[in-house]
Design a protein around this motif. Structure first.
Motif, PDB file in Angstrom:
ATOM      1  N   SER A 401       0.634  -0.767  -0.455  1.00 12.63           N
ATOM      2  CA  SER A 401      -0.321  -0.162  -0.009  1.00 12.63           C
ATOM      3  C   SER A 401       1.278   1.507  -0.166  1.00 12.63           C
ATOM      4  O   SER A 401       1.640   1.611   1.079  1.00 12.63           O
ATOM      5  CB  SER A 401      -0.749   0.263   1.192  1.00 12.63           C
ATOM      6  N   HIS A 402       0.781   2.275  -0.999  1.00 11.04           N
ATOM      7  CA  HIS A 402       1.723   3.488  -0.985  1.00 11.04           C
ATOM      8  C   HIS A 402       0.720   4.506  -1.742  1.00 11.04           C
ATOM      9  O   HIS A 402      -0.462   4.737  -1.749  1.00 11.04           O
ATOM     10  CB  HIS A 402       2.276   2.716  -1.739  1.00 11.04           C
ATOM     11  N   ALA A 403       1.643   4.622  -2.827  1.00 11.60           N
ATOM     12  CA  ALA A 403       1.438   6.540  -2.642  1.00 11.60           C
ATOM     13  C   ALA A 403      -0.315   6.166  -3.477  1.00 11.60           C
ATOM     14  O   ALA A 403      -1.124   7.628  -3.644  1.00 11.60           O
ATOM     15  CB  ALA A 403       1.323   7.536  -3.301  1.00 11.60           C
ATOM     16  N   ASN A 404      -1.030   5.490  -4.044  1.00 15.64           N
ATOM     17  CA  ASN A 404      -1.457   5.066  -5.380  1.00 15.64           C
ATOM     18  C   ASN A 404      -3.048   4.523  -4.777  1.00 15.64           C
ATOM     19  O   ASN A 404      -4.252   4.054  -5.654  1.00 15.64           O
ATOM     20  CB  ASN A 404      -1.629   4.152  -6.511  1.00 15.64           C
ATOM     21  N   ASP A 405      -2.928   4.267  -3.447  1.00 12.25           N
ATOM     22  CA  ASP A 405      -3.984   3.290  -2.334  1.00 12.25           C
ATOM     23  C   ASP A 405      -4.093   4.564  -1.400  1.00 12.25           C
ATOM     24  O   ASP A 405      -3.805   5.425  -1.268  1.00 12.25           O
ATOM     25  CB  ASP A 405      -2.633   2.301  -2.068  1.00 12.25           C
ATOM     26  N   SER A 406      -5.582   5.104  -1.501  1.00  7.02           N
ATOM     27  CA  SER A 406      -6.929   5.466  -0.766  1.00  7.02           C
ATOM     28  C   SER A 406      -6.318   5.565   0.532  1.00  7.02           C
ATOM     29  O   SER A 406      -6.048   6.123   1.654  1.00  7.02           O
ATOM     30  CB  SER A 406      -8.079   5.725  -1.080  1.00  7.02           C
ATOM     31  N   PHE A 407      -5.512   4.557   1.108  1.00  2.00           N
ATOM     32  CA  PHE A 407      -5.752   3.472   2.059  1.00  2.00           C
ATOM     33  C   PHE A 407      -4.811   4.692   3.267  1.00  2.00           C
ATOM     34  O   PHE A 407      -4.796   4.832   4.194  1.00  2.00           O
ATOM     35  CB  PHE A 407      -5.905   2.231   2.537  1.00  2.00           C
ATOM     36  N   PHE A 408      -3.617   4.548   1.941  1.00  2.00           N
ATOM     37  CA  PHE A 408      -2.417   5.163   2.643  1.00  2.00           C
ATOM     38  C   PHE A 408      -2.461   6.727   2.676  1.00  2.00           C
ATOM     39  O   PHE A 408      -1.987   6.944   4.056  1.00  2.00           O
ATOM     40  CB  PHE A 408      -1.473   5.310   0.881  1.00  2.00           C
ATOM     41  N   TRP A 409      -3.521   7.140   2.323  1.00  2.00           N
ATOM     42  CA  TRP A 409      -3.786   8.577   2.556  1.00  2.00           C
ATOM     43  C   TRP A 409      -4.541   9.177   3.446  1.00  2.00           C
ATOM     44  O   TRP A 409      -3.947   9.413   4.321  1.00  2.00           O
ATOM     45  CB  TRP A 409      -4.250   9.067   1.201  1.00  2.00           C
ATOM     46  N   VAL A 410      -5.743   7.782   3.415  1.00  2.00           N
ATOM     47  CA  VAL A 410      -6.490   8.025   5.407  1.00  2.00           C
ATOM     48  C   VAL A 410      -5.004   7.648   6.180  1.00  2.00           C
ATOM     49  O   VAL A 410      -5.279   8.458   7.057  1.00  2.00           O
ATOM     50  CB  VAL A 410      -7.633   6.866   5.271  1.00  2.00           C
ATOM     51  N   MET A 417       1.432  11.926   9.325  1.00  2.00           N
ATOM     52  CA  MET A 417       2.752  11.461   8.844  1.00  2.00           C
ATOM     53  C   MET A 417       2.677  11.934   7.762  1.00  2.00           C
ATOM     54  O   MET A 417       1.892  12.376   6.944  1.00  2.00           O
ATOM     55  CB  MET A 417       2.488   9.654   9.240  1.00  2.00           C
ATOM     56  N   LYS A 418       4.227  12.905   7.112  1.00  2.00           N
ATOM     57  CA  LYS A 418       4.498  13.172   6.377  1.00  2.00           C
ATOM     58  C   LYS A 418       4.425  11.921   5.016  1.00  2.00           C
ATOM     59  O   LYS A 418       5.366  11.132   6.108  1.00  2.00           O
ATOM     60  CB  LYS A 418       5.761  13.740   6.613  1.00  2.00           C
ATOM     61  N   VAL A 419       4.803  12.110   3.992  1.00  2.00           N
ATOM     62  CA  VAL A 419       4.855  10.567   2.986  1.00  2.00           C
ATOM     63  C   VAL A 419       6.038   9.947   3.110  1.00  2.00           C
ATOM     64  O   VAL A 419       6.084   8.750   3.343  1.00  2.00           O
ATOM     65  CB  VAL A 419       5.064  11.664   1.432  1.00  2.00           C
ATOM     66  N   GLY A 420       7.065  10.564   4.103  1.00  2.00           N
ATOM     67  CA  GLY A 420       8.831   9.601   3.977  1.00  2.00           C
ATOM     68  C   GLY A 420       8.136   8.890   5.096  1.00  2.00           C
ATOM     69  O   GLY A 420       8.190   7.528   5.116  1.00  2.00           O
ATOM     70  N   LEU A 421       7.786   9.044   6.186  1.00  3.40           N
ATOM     71  CA  LEU A 421       7.409   8.079   7.428  1.00  3.40           C
ATOM     72  C   LEU A 421       6.705   6.829   6.940  1.00  3.40           C
ATOM     73  O   LEU A 421       6.837   6.241   7.522  1.00  3.40           O
ATOM     74  CB  LEU A 421       6.945   9.467   8.812  1.00  3.40           C
ATOM     75  N   ALA A 422       5.320   7.586   6.520  1.00  3.10           N
ATOM     76  CA  ALA A 422       4.397   7.299   6.423  1.00  3.10           C
ATOM     77  C   ALA A 422       5.041   5.883   5.343  1.00  3.10           C
ATOM     78  O   ALA A 422       4.388   4.732   5.553  1.00  3.10           O
ATOM     79  CB  ALA A 422       2.942   7.948   5.572  1.00  3.10           C
ATOM     80  N   TYR A 423       5.179   5.827   4.549  1.00  2.00           N
ATOM     81  CA  TYR A 423       6.191   4.837   3.737  1.00  2.00           C
ATOM     82  C   TYR A 423       7.550   3.673   4.774  1.00  2.00           C
ATOM     83  O   TYR A 423       7.276   2.737   3.899  1.00  2.00           O
ATOM     84  CB  TYR A 423       7.822   5.527   2.625  1.00  2.00           C
ATOM     85  N   ARG A 424       8.199   4.403   5.454  1.00  2.00           N
ATOM     86  CA  ARG A 424       8.633   3.448   6.907  1.00  2.00           C
ATOM     87  C   ARG A 424       8.092   3.161   7.304  1.00  2.00           C
ATOM     88  O   ARG A 424       8.056   1.542   7.880  1.00  2.00           O
ATOM     89  CB  ARG A 424       9.512   4.555   7.252  1.00  2.00           C
TER      90      ARG A 424
END
Length: 449
Positions: A401-410, A417-424
């Motif tokens: 699940s990453h930036a093209n998944d709505s759940f990632f953004w929710v 969380m900023k994107v970098g931390l959310a990826y980690r």
């Protein structure tokens, strides 16, 4: 080899159409079915009939199950049942293991409620517990998100696993899928919890959405009188129990005999009557002066939520029907059997689709339709083989699940969380979950097949 190149080109078309061209997955899958039909040389006179029969065949039975499951989920979401589930688990586990508590809450709530909605509903509880117990809200967010994600991709009556089971011919044996799915989802949730624990000393680095204990109390109050634990859990767990009993009743050993009990459990354990009973159990949760009006609203909302899933599922069925009618299945199945890929093949295809286009449901539907004609050649053409194939596809559908998944953004936005931390934190957690689940499925295939 040309058959494989055509397939790769069609998969590439689906990915590009849904990501770059922003085409709805329903239309992309339907066009893919027609493209595949012409590319594989199906008789022109039979193409339309093959597509329409494939579309109607999968929805003729599983469509009603998806709609009923979605309506139950809407009622549970609007009635505060998710709040009651969370409160019940906290009372049972206490506050000694906050991460495990959040993971278990997510695991149970996401069986009837979509993971995106479940995270939004439970976010204030998560923040409240994190603040009250002085633990990292990032770790709590990942624990909740991965718990929700686990059952979302493995356990019916969530639409994705139901559609995959239908495509693979398991619509009358969902009890087997549920039983194995609960086990695989539990291991996946624990893997997510393990990854979440790595962030126990990390705090959000973005615009924080901290919510106090008072906010959680305000959210609880906004639902008015909350349902009891029995009322909250019964609409989903009674149908699951009935479906599992129905599967047990059909065992060759006939544990319930061959008379009235067998007939009763076979009928009630069919997913359609079981979910109708679940819907009846959910009706008392409705609020307002007119229960009939509230029920009508819930049905309307459930149908609206189910409609895109039904269309995607039907188009996936059409795509699968075309592939079954083509020579691809025999060729690819024999080739993959020679390579010894077996149960890993559905996982790899599903993971590639999930990572490329973002939707777990699309990955589950597309991969199951694609794999169905090859089951015999892959050595998976048995009830257990089909069930484990659903699990392998589900493992791929959570990777990643990453930036093209709505759940990632929710998860990232509600957790601050900023994107970098959310990826980690979140994206890596879904990778750990998917790989761990697939390892378990592979080990199960060695024992059970």
């Amino acid at each position: 080899m040309s058959l494989v190149l055509i397939l790769l080109a069609i998969i590439a078309f689906i990915v590009v159409a849904t990501t770059k061209l922003k085409m709805h997955p329903f239309l992309a899958l339907l066009l893919a079915a027609f493209i595949a039909a012409f590319a594989y040389g199906l008789p022109a006179a039979s193409i339309a009939k093959t597509v329409s029969s494939g579309f109607g065949g999968i929805l003729g039975y599983i469509g009603l199950v998806i709609v009923l499951g979605t309506i139950i989920g809407v009622i549970l979401e609007k009635s505060g049942a998710a709040i009651t589930m969370a409160d019940t688990i906290i009372k049972l586990l206490g506050e000694r293991f906050p991460g495990l508590t959040m993971s278990l809450i997510g695991y149970l709530v996401s069986i009837p409620v979509f993971c995106d909605s479940g995270f939004v509903i439970l976010n204030s509880l998560k923040e409240s517990l994190a603040k009250r117990l002085e633990v990292s809200s990032v770790a709590m967010s990942v624990a909740l998100a991965t718990g929700l994600y686990a059952t979302h991709t493995f356990v019916p009556p969530t639409p994705g696993p139901i559609a995959a089971a239908g495509n693979l011919g398991l619509e009358s044996n969902l009890g087997l899928v549920i039983g194995i799915g609960l086990v695989v989802a539990a291991v996946a949730a624990l893997a997510g919890l393990f990854w979440a624990s790595r962030f126990k000393n990390v705090e959000p680095d973005g615009s924080e959405h901290e919510l106090s204990h008072q906010d959680w109390q305000a959210l609880r109050a906004s639902y008015g009188k909350l349902p009891s634990a029995w009322q909250a859990f019964s609409p989903i767990f009674v149908p699951i129990l009935l479906i599992c009993l129905g599967s047990v009743a059909k065992f060759p050993s006939h544990p319930f005999g061959e008379g009235g009990l067998l007939t009763l459990f076979s009928f009630l354990g069919d997913p359609l009557p079981a979910l109708l009973i679940g819907l009846l159990l959910a009706v008392p949760l409705l609020k307002g002066d007119s229960k009939a009006e509230a029920f009508g609203h819930a049905i309307t909302e459930g149908i609206k939520a189910a409609a895109p899933i039904l269309l995607i599922t039907g188009a996936g069925g059409a795509f699968g029907a075309v592939l079954k009618a083509s020579p691809l299945g025999d060729y690819l199945g024999a080739t993959l059997s020679a390579w010894g890929v077996g149960i890993l093949m559905p996982f790899l295809v599903s993971a590639a689709l999930k990572t490329a286009q973002g939707s777990s449901t699309v990955a589950l539907v597309t991969t199951s339709a694609l794999v169905a004609p090859m089951l015999a050649q892959l050595g998976l053409d048995s009830e257990m083989g089909r069930a484990l194939t659903v699990m392998a596809i589900g493992a791929g559908a959570m990777t990643v699940s990453h930036a093209n998944d709505s759940f990632f953004w929710v998860v990232s936005q509600f957790s601050g969380m900023k994107v970098g931390l959310a990826y980690r934190a979140q994206t890596m957690a879904t990778l750990v979950q998917g790989v761990t689940a697939m390892v378990l499925v592979y080990l199960l295939s060695l024992v059970l097949l």
